[in-house]
Each structure stands twice: as structure tokens, then as C-alpha cells.
Design an enzyme around this catalytic site. Structure first.
Site: not given
Length: 244
Positions: A54-55, A81, A149, A153
Site C-alpha cells: 500500500d503506497v 502513479n 482530487y 493534484k
């Protein structure tokens, strides 16, 4: 043999990118939570290394990167990513825990991966490497109802710029690819939400995910003295320029 670690490698853009790099002869480390999908890819290709993690788990990520470097010898490229879209809607309808989950994956997770890659690239001999962050069109021009989101970003654009500066003394380049409407699970989910809200809605134009993957390969194959700082690749007719 050149080497790359790809996060979010079990589906969508990550999986397509892994396949493109494997076809190009790279050694590819596959990071994602779904171990079964990674193992299936590793069984298909000798140069694929399954690294389930898990990142957002710093210890698991450290172990995954160390395992890959032990097998591959070095790390040339990170494709940072892994990400999620999260809850959609106006800000007063967004649950705080949903916002925090997006930040945890899209910012903290990408920070952890970049930190580990940067440290490895700085220490290895010969020194250097390349980090490619997956931004989004929403890193510049948001779509409606995307406050979670979009916030995350925009942060990734700041991460990209900072890494580009801080990496120069160590021959570490950093660039960002902003992908719009590739045919991935995330975009299919957005289309499903649109149809649920309005069964007669016109779905946005999409491109095949392999086009995004080939763009990542182009960025990764630049010589050390060159860097694609920002690249936008998107479905030709999607509303991006001037959308609001």
C-alpha cells in the site's frame, strides 16, 4: 537493463505502462495492493517483479523498493502513479474523511514513493535517475465537483517542481504527465457516476490507455541531459481548454 518501479501497477494506466515498459525490455517493479494481479503479471514476464504494498504504508513501501533494488541492482525511474478520485460534489457535501483519504493516497502516498526513489537514486553508483509523477488535467483546469482530487493534484505539481530543483545536484530529473480521459477504471467510474445522475448524459471522449503509457515511456527514455518537465496527453475532443 534499465529499471523502473511503477505504483498503482495492478490496473488502468499503471498496468498499461508496465506492459509497455516490459515490451521495451525494461526491468519493472510492480507496486499495488492487489497481490494476485501483480503475481499474474510477474508470471507472464520474467522481467516483472511483484511488490505488493500500500503506497500509504511507509514501511511496506521501503521494503518493496529495497526488494526491487536488491534484484535489479539500481533504480533508474519511478512512475509515481497510484491515486484515487474520491468523493465528488460541492465542498459542503464532501465528508471530511473522504477528503482525508484522497490526500492520504494522492499526496502522502506519492510523497513516500518519491522520497524512497530519490534516496535510492542519490545513493546509487552511478548517481541519478528520473521521477515521473502522474498529475492530471485537474492539476491545472479542474472538472466540476472534483474539489478533493483537484486539491491533491495541484499539490503534486508543487511536488514535481520541488523535486526538479532539489534533484539537480544529484542528477535526478523529475517530470509530470497530465493525462486526460484515458480508458481506465477511474474514468469508467466517473462515467458511471454521470450516467447515474443523468441516464441521458453524453459521455466524454476517451483515448486508449496505451497512448498514455507510451507517453510515459517517451519521458523515461530521455537522455540524462534532457527532461520532459510537463506533458499533457488527452482525448482530442475532451473539454479541457477553457473548461470550468
Amino acid at each position: 537493463m534499465r529499471t523502473i518501479v511503477i505504483t498503482g501497477a495492478s490496473s488502468g494506466i499503471g498496468k498499461a505502462t508496465a506492459e509497455v515498459f516490459l515490451d521495451a525490455g525494461w526491468k519493472v517493479g510492480l507496486i499495488a495492493r492487489r497481490a494476485d494481479r501483480l503475481e499474474a503479471m510477474a508470471n507472464w514476464h520474467d522481467n516483472a517483479v511483484a511488490l505488493p504494498a500500500d503506497v500509504t504504508d511507509a514501511d511496506a513501501m521501503q521494503a518493496a523498493v529495497a526488494t526491487f533494488v536488491k534484484q535489479a541492482g539500481r533504480l533508474d525511474v519511478l512512475f509515481n502513479n497510484a491515486g484515487m478520485f474520491g468523493p465528488a460534489g460541492p465542498i459542503d457535501e464532501i465528508p471530511l474523511d473522504g477528503f482525508e483519504q484522497v490526500l492520504n493516497v494522492n499526496i502522502r502516498g506519492m510523497f513516500i514513493a518519491a522520497q524512497l526513489a530519490f534516496g535510492q537514486m542519490r545513493r546509487q553508483d552511478p548517481q541519478g535517475g528520473r521521477i515521473i509523477n502522474n498529475g492530471s488535467l485537474s492539476a491545472h483546469n479542474p472538472r466540476p465537483g472534483s474539489v478533493c482530487y483537484t486539491t491533491s493534484k495541484h499539490a503534486i505539481t508543487g511536488l514535481t517542481r520541488s523535486l526538479s530543483l532539489d534533484g539537480r545536484p544529484f542528477d535526478i530529473a523529475c517530470g509530470q504527465i497530465d493525462i486526460g480521459n484515458a480508458r481506465s477504471e477511474l474514468v469508467e467510474e466517473l462515467n458511471a457516476r454521470a450516467l447515474e445522475a443523468n441516464p441521458g448524459a453524453d459521455l466524454q471522449p476517451m483515448m486508449e490507455v496505451e497512448e498514455a503509457a507510451r507517453s510515459v515511456l517517451h519521458m523515461a527514455e530521455m537522455p540524462p541531459e534532457a527532461n520532459v518537465q510537463f506533458m499533457t496527453v488527452m482525448a482530442t475532443k475532451m473539454p479541457y481548454i477553457g473548461r470550468g
